[in-house]
Enzyme design. Structure first.
Site, PDB file in Angstrom:
ATOM      1  N   GLU A 183      52.253  55.623  50.471  1.00  0.00           N
ATOM      2  CA  GLU A 183      52.778  55.086  51.724  1.00  0.00           C
ATOM      3  C   GLU A 183      54.143  55.707  51.997  1.00  0.00           C
ATOM      4  OE1 GLU A 183      53.126  50.882  51.256  1.00  0.00           O
ATOM      5  OE2 GLU A 183      54.785  50.999  49.836  1.00  0.00           O
ATOM      6  N   ARG A 274      51.276  32.500  44.471  1.00  0.00           N
ATOM      7  CA  ARG A 274      51.733  31.518  43.486  1.00  0.00           C
ATOM      8  C   ARG A 274      53.116  31.026  43.867  1.00  0.00           C
ATOM      9  NH1 ARG A 274      55.588  34.653  41.337  1.00  0.00           N
ATOM     10  NH2 ARG A 274      55.156  36.888  41.127  1.00  0.00           N
TER      11      ARG A 274
END
Length: 300
Positions: A183, A274
């Site tokens: 990227e 989480r």
């Protein structure tokens, strides 16, 4: 309603969750390795269950043993904390298959966001394909894991093959997954994250931003909330993308969506499925208890 909660973790995060349970009148169960028999988390819980062995691979990473411990101790819910099995979809399934309440997002949401390439695809963001000189500099990055492992900055096209090979090898060794992607490399980007909370009825809340740009070896050193210096428009863009990421996978519970911010633009990094180490920063700013809210969401 949850009456007894096992925390599949140790140390500070286990004690942190136990504190909220005490305030809510929920009975607590700790698990501990032989080395942690006298650790604080094992002493402050209402019940402590031994996991035979000393190494994490034999104890805190043994989802089968932890599920058996939960059932044997009479727990009706399991909270994974952070680290260890907290982003392990198979462990989440095992908890649910045992008839217990899983304090976290659905297993399929964990799986969908476990791969950075899959997460980007869900948001309509494609990695670079054939890299040209015009694309430089670029970042070779592991699809799984984090902490800077399997990551290489490439400034010369001739260096790309070696960077890909090195990143694949490191990622395979660290995460058991050698997939990497390329990227654009964001120069001098700030690391900004958005805390989210989603219920089981389709509502997603954004609970502010945190700036964690000050890092050492890709590990966060200081967290600041709210992230300073963001325009209202950029903040809203961060919120909108975070909500879109959560809804794309049917998310529920607490989570964090991470971005790089540079030149007034936000670049999606990943989603942590989480509770994060730095969650108390948001709790202090918003005067909320994210663990208590996780438990309420899990109760429906």
């Amino acid at each position: 309603m949850i009456s007894t909660l096992l925390v599949a973790n140790r140390g500070e995060i286990a004690c942190r969750i136990f504190r909220t349970c005490g305030e809510l009148g929920i009975r607590t169960v700790a698990v501990h390795s032989d080395a942690d028999e006298n650790a604080l988390h094992a002493r402050v819980a209402d019940t402590a269950v031994r996991l035979p062995g000393a190494a994490p691979a034999d104890t805190y990473l043994r989802g089968d043993l932890i599920v058996k411990a939960a059932v044997a101790a009479g727990a009706d819910a399991v909270h994974p904390g952070y680290g260890f099995l907290s982003e392990n979809a198979d462990f989440a399934r095992a908890v649910l298959d045992a008839g217990l309440v899983w304090i976290g997002p659905p297993p399929q949401a964990i799986e969908a966001m476990a791969s950075k390439t899959r997460a980007k695809q869900l948001l309509g963001l494609a990695p670079l394909g054939d890299v040209t000189a015009d694309d430089l500099p670029v970042l070779v990055k592991a699809a799984a894991g984090g902490g800077g492992r399997g990551m290489r900055i490439v400034r010369r096209l001739d260096d790309l093959p070696a960077a890909l090979e090195g990143a694949r090898a490191e990622a395979a060794s660290a995460f058991g997954d050698g997939e990497v992607f390329v990227e654009p490399y964001v120069e001098n980007g700030r690391h900004v994250e958005v805390q989210i909370l989603a219920d089981t009825h389709g509502t997603v809340w954004t609970l502010g931003t945190r700036d964690c740009s000050l890092q050492r070896r890709h590990q966060k050193v200081i967290e600041e909330a709210p992230a300073p210096g963001l325009t209202d428009e950029l903040t809203q863009e961060l919120y909108d993308t975070a909500v879109r990421a959560a809804r794309a996978v049917g998310y529920a519970g607490a989570g964090t969506v991470e971005f790089l911010v540079a030149d007034g633009k936000a670049h999606f990094l990943e989603m942590n499925t989480r509770l994060q180490v730095e969650h108390p920063v948001t709790e202090a700013v918003f005067d909320i208890d994210l663990v208590a809210l996780q438990l309420r969401v899990a109760e429906g």
